[in-house]
Design a protein around this motif. Structure first.
Motif, PDB file in Angstrom:
ATOM      1  N   THR A  81      46.663  40.256  35.088  1.00 25.44           N
ATOM      2  CA  THR A  81      46.366  39.049  35.946  1.00 25.44           C
ATOM      3  C   THR A  81      45.676  39.949  37.389  1.00 25.44           C
ATOM      4  OG1 THR A  81      47.831  37.350  35.252  1.00 25.44           O
ATOM      5  CG2 THR A  81      46.541  37.066  37.333  1.00 25.44           C
ATOM      6  N   SER A  82      46.556  40.874  37.944  1.00 23.52           N
ATOM      7  CA  SER A  82      46.219  41.626  38.841  1.00 23.52           C
ATOM      8  C   SER A  82      45.154  42.451  38.552  1.00 23.52           C
ATOM      9  CB  SER A  82      47.197  42.429  39.447  1.00 23.52           C
ATOM     10  OG  SER A  82      48.371  41.470  40.171  1.00 23.52           O
ATOM     11  N   HIS A  83      45.085  43.288  37.501  1.00 25.57           N
ATOM     12  CA  HIS A  83      44.227  44.018  37.184  1.00 25.57           C
ATOM     13  C   HIS A  83      42.877  43.831  36.991  1.00 25.57           C
ATOM     14  CE1 HIS A  83      42.998  48.209  36.110  1.00 25.57           C
ATOM     15  NE2 HIS A  83      42.643  47.985  34.825  1.00 25.57           N
ATOM     16  N   GLN A  85      41.285  41.029  38.021  1.00 27.21           N
ATOM     17  CA  GLN A  85      40.903  40.519  39.290  1.00 27.21           C
ATOM     18  C   GLN A  85      39.901  39.149  38.788  1.00 27.21           C
ATOM     19  OE1 GLN A  85      38.717  43.960  40.948  1.00 27.21           O
ATOM     20  NE2 GLN A  85      40.188  44.531  42.105  1.00 27.21           N
ATOM     21  N   VAL A 227      50.538  48.944  38.298  1.00 29.13           N
ATOM     22  CA  VAL A 227      49.414  47.998  38.574  1.00 29.13           C
ATOM     23  C   VAL A 227      49.840  47.387  40.173  1.00 29.13           C
ATOM     24  CG1 VAL A 227      48.076  45.966  38.271  1.00 29.13           C
ATOM     25  CG2 VAL A 227      48.600  47.766  36.236  1.00 29.13           C
ATOM     26  N   THR A 228      49.117  47.718  40.907  1.00 26.67           N
ATOM     27  CA  THR A 228      49.294  46.924  42.503  1.00 26.67           C
ATOM     28  C   THR A 228      48.479  45.624  42.495  1.00 26.67           C
ATOM     29  OG1 THR A 228      47.554  48.198  43.486  1.00 26.67           O
ATOM     30  CG2 THR A 228      49.757  49.303  43.376  1.00 26.67           C
ATOM     31  N   GLY A 229      48.893  44.810  43.294  1.00 29.59           N
ATOM     32  CA  GLY A 229      48.257  43.544  43.773  1.00 29.59           C
ATOM     33  C   GLY A 229      49.354  42.537  43.547  1.00 29.59           C
ATOM     34  N   GLY A 230      48.963  41.462  44.000  1.00 31.67           N
ATOM     35  CA  GLY A 230      49.842  40.056  43.974  1.00 31.67           C
ATOM     36  C   GLY A 230      51.044  40.432  44.993  1.00 31.67           C
ATOM     37  N   LYS A 231      52.117  39.613  44.710  1.00 31.67           N
ATOM     38  CA  LYS A 231      53.543  39.903  45.666  1.00 31.67           C
ATOM     39  C   LYS A 231      53.932  41.281  45.422  1.00 31.67           C
ATOM     40  CE  LYS A 231      54.398  34.836  45.767  1.00 31.67           C
ATOM     41  NZ  LYS A 231      55.365  33.645  45.207  1.00 31.67           N
ATOM     42  N   SER A 233      53.982  45.223  42.838  1.00 34.58           N
ATOM     43  CA  SER A 233      53.321  46.079  41.905  1.00 34.58           C
ATOM     44  C   SER A 233      54.231  45.543  40.341  1.00 34.58           C
ATOM     45  CB  SER A 233      53.605  47.338  41.938  1.00 34.58           C
ATOM     46  OG  SER A 233      53.053  47.689  43.247  1.00 34.58           O
TER      47      SER A 233
END
Length: 316
Positions: A81-83, A85, A227-231, A233
């Motif tokens: 989901t994060s990767h 975008q 993978v970083t992003g969201g609340k 990693s």
């Protein structure tokens, strides 16, 4: 040509990913860089709103053979989901576990196999993923009717339950009430075991069919290990590496109190490029990209051990 892809997650997993080191899969890269270019419509582009819809269900802890499977799947979904975008939408069904009566396979005294009607019944667990087929069919037909900018629909499955959806899209094309929609079909199969034969009821309804996905394509379409992003990693599960024992040993070194102290901090260390240090092998990129070969793992381990010694001496 504006494209949306509908993936039967469980069909894809058991046909292509089970028992491989390619589960940390970047679906956008797989289709944009590999599969769509070798389809009959190589000029297509993903729909800007959820160009890939991925249908799956959360693994039940009651049925998971590996106790880490539940958390591993959640990590993958968070990373995907994060990767992506917004390019990938995960649509979840449910996982049913029921007790059912089923016939045993039994034999006569001469070792001839009995007919099912002559075999005794036993109670067994039936594990079944629910709703994905229905969700794929409904979403594809709804999108075809409502989104006239959609020109190309690709189904990733070999399950004939989805055939009625292809029939309805073809019927929609004959009505000429909207621009024609091309239909593609990708059979989730591994090349090295020979392609799974595409069900005729599916391939005959599609404008083009891809019979298999190669290991090279899967290998080339992996997400970063962190993978970083969201609340917070998301990290590639250690058991998903080909050389998972070697990766586990490196993580044990880095997670020690005198080194990084935790798994997130260890992954952060692995995701940063390291300076050239006399006596240590030169790392051409950040260590996390070198965990897929024995040579890379050996070089990273030397750096990890040196870092752990340095931190222990520093804090005395």
């Amino acid at each position: 040509m504006r494209t949306r892809i509908y993936i039967d997650g469980y069909n894809f997993y058991y046909g292509c990913l089970k028992n491989t080191a390619y589960k940390w899969l970047d679906l956008v890269s797989l289709f944009e860089d590999h599969l769509i270019p070798r389809s009959a419509i190589s000029s297509s582009t993903l729909h800007p709103e959820a160009g890939i819809k991925f249908y799956t269900a959360e693994i039940s802890s009651k049925a998971a053979e590996d106790p880490s499977s539940v958390n591993d799947q959640r990590s993958y979904h968070a990373a995907l989901t994060s990767h992506s975008q917004g390019a990938v939408k995960i649509v979840k069904g449910s996982y049913a576990i029921d007790k059912v009566d089923s016939r045993k396979v039994e034999y006569t005294e001469t070792q001839e196999e009995k007919e099912p009607k002559d075999c005794s019944k036993v109670k067994v667990w039936k594990l079944e993923e629910k709703q994905s087929d229905v969700n794929i069919a409904l979403d594809a037909i709804f999108d075809a009717f409502c989104d006239h900018s959609l020109e190309h629909i690709v189904f990733v499955t070999n399950d004939t339950d989805i055939a009625p959806a292809l029939v309805k899209i073809r019927e929609l094309n004959t009505l000429a009430i909207r621009p024609q929609i091309k239909i593609g079909l990708v059979i989730p199969s591994k090349e090295r075991y020979g392609p799974r034969r595409a069900n005729k009821s599916l391939s005959q309804l599609a404008d083009w069919t891809i019979q298999f996905i190669s290991d090279d394509e899967l290998k080339s379409a992996q997400m970063p290990c962190r993978v970083t992003g969201g609340k917070k990693s998301a990290f590639r599960p250690i058991s998903w590496f080909q050389h998972h024992q070697e990766v586990a040993e490196i993580m044990e070194i880095l997670c020690a109190k005198e080194a990084c102290g935790s798994l997130p901090k260890a992954w952060r260390w692995l995701s940063e490029e390291k300076p050239i240090v006399d006596g240590l092998p030169e790392l051409e990129s950040d260590p996390s990209t070198m965990l897929h070969s024995i040579e890379g793992l050996q070089a990273v381990r030397v750096h990890a051990e040196a870092y752990a010694r340095y931190m222990k001496e520093k804090h005395g």
